[in-house]
Design an enzyme around this catalytic site. Structure first.
Site, PDB file in Angstrom:
ATOM      1  CE  LYS A  73      -3.672   2.302   2.639  1.00 24.80           C
ATOM      2  NZ  LYS A  73      -4.544   2.204   3.836  1.00 24.80           N
TER       3      LYS A  73
ATOM      4  CE  LYS B  71      -6.255   2.192  -0.770  1.00 27.07           C
ATOM      5  NZ  LYS B  71      -6.935   2.237   0.537  1.00 27.07           N
TER       6      LYS B  71
END
Length: 330
Positions: free
Chosen positions: A195, A248
């Site tokens: 992330k 992400k």
């Protein structure tokens, strides 16, 4: 073979040929739809920066779930907003918290729907950071103890999959340990393993009321310049017990997604995040792009890069478009 013996256009000349030889198949059940659940009753408020998506109170979930499942979507990702916040995010692990009640409601109404719960403290802390602060920095190991309690509360509520997104070191192992110790050894963990500290999260932070009150998240989310580090993060989470991983954001990190699928034999989910969605919607509203075509092109590119599934705010409209084509994929 040299031209004109080899003419690659032969396999593009009509829809039937293109369909049968298409390499990447996008299906409705590849799509995971995010839901923002809020306190109160009779709340159904469209999100300004995420048109077509809503703040929903728990009593509104049956209506929303009926719509989602009628479209063929089989998975949702829950985000919750609390009634109150404090320095350590303790409202995140209350048995009657927003997410916990949402899980129970959905599983009562549609037990076959796959319910994934995002697990992070940013919505629940008064300072908006993803853990317990020690000065201006997060105390990683103290935060793990809070995250364990949240994970256990989600498990007790009946969630199907837990998705930790906090990016604390060791959090997958900590959650796996407490889940196993309490009889939830079969509950999967879908870890936000890579992330990034991205500028694409703005609309989400407005929707989740989770913007940090000072600084940014660069001390715990990943540097966008790094790819080798992402592989180390993923390897670490797998070693700690992650069953699946999330990359992400999606679009600016398709190389990370493809590399992860090549390097690790584990399902990889891509998160087509709020900023990516909002840019498409803004451009489409002005007539600058064809919203349908560009949305499906984006989703297919993510699937082509190796995504096992895609978390996307486009899920409902994409499901409609795929059904309009007369098939569940395209």
């Amino acid at each position: 073979m040299p031209f004109p013996i080899q003419r690659l256009r032969r396999l593009r000349q009509n829809p039937a040929i293109r369909d049968i030889f298409r390499e990447t198949v996008l299906r409705i059940d590849d799509l995971i739809y995010p839901l923002f659940v809020v306190p109160g009753t009779n709340v159904r408020e469209e999100l300004t920066s995420l048109p077509g998506n809503y703040h929903l109170s728990v009593d509104q979930l049956p209506r929303e779930i009926a719509e989602i499942t009628a479209l063929g979507i089989q998975s949702v990702l829950l985000f919750g907003l609390p009634e109150w916040k404090d320095e350590i995010g303790s409202s995140a692990f209350q048995a009657d918290g927003t997410v916990q009640r949402a899980i129970q409601t959905i599983k009562t109404y549609r037990p076959d729907l796959l319910v994934i719960a995002d697990l992070c403290l940013c919505q629940y802390t008064s300072h908006g950071h993803c853990g317990v602060l020690k000065g201006c920095l997060i105390d990683n190991d103290v935060t793990l103890k809070i995250l364990q309690q949240v994970a256990l509360s989600y498990a007790k509520a009946g969630v199907d999959i837990i998705a930790p997104s906090d990016m604390m070191d060791g959090r997958v192992g900590a959650m796996r340990s407490i889940l196993d110790a309490n009889g939830f050894e079969n509950l999967p963990i879908l870890s936000y393993a890579a992330k990034y500290a991205s500028a694409f999260y703005g609309p989400f932070r407005e929707a989740a009321d989770s913007a940090p009150q000072f600084g940014d998240r660069s001390t715990y989310q990943m540097d966008p310049a790094n790819s080798d580090e992402a592989m180390r993060e993923i390897a670490s989470d797998i070693e700690e017990g992650a069953d699946m991983i999330i990359i992400k954001p999606a679009l600016s990190y398709l190389d990370i997604l493809q590399r992860a699928r090549q390097q690790f034999n584990i399902p990889a989910v891509a998160y087509n995040v709020s900023g990516e969605y909002a840019m498409v919607k803004a451009a489409a509203a002005r007539g600058w792009v064809d919203g349908k075509r560009i949305s499906l092109e984006i989703l297919r590119s993510i699937k082509r890069a190796g995504a096992s599934a895609i978390i996307t705010y486009h899920a409902k409209e994409a499901a409609v478009w795929l059904r309009e084509e007369g098939k569940y994929y395209g």
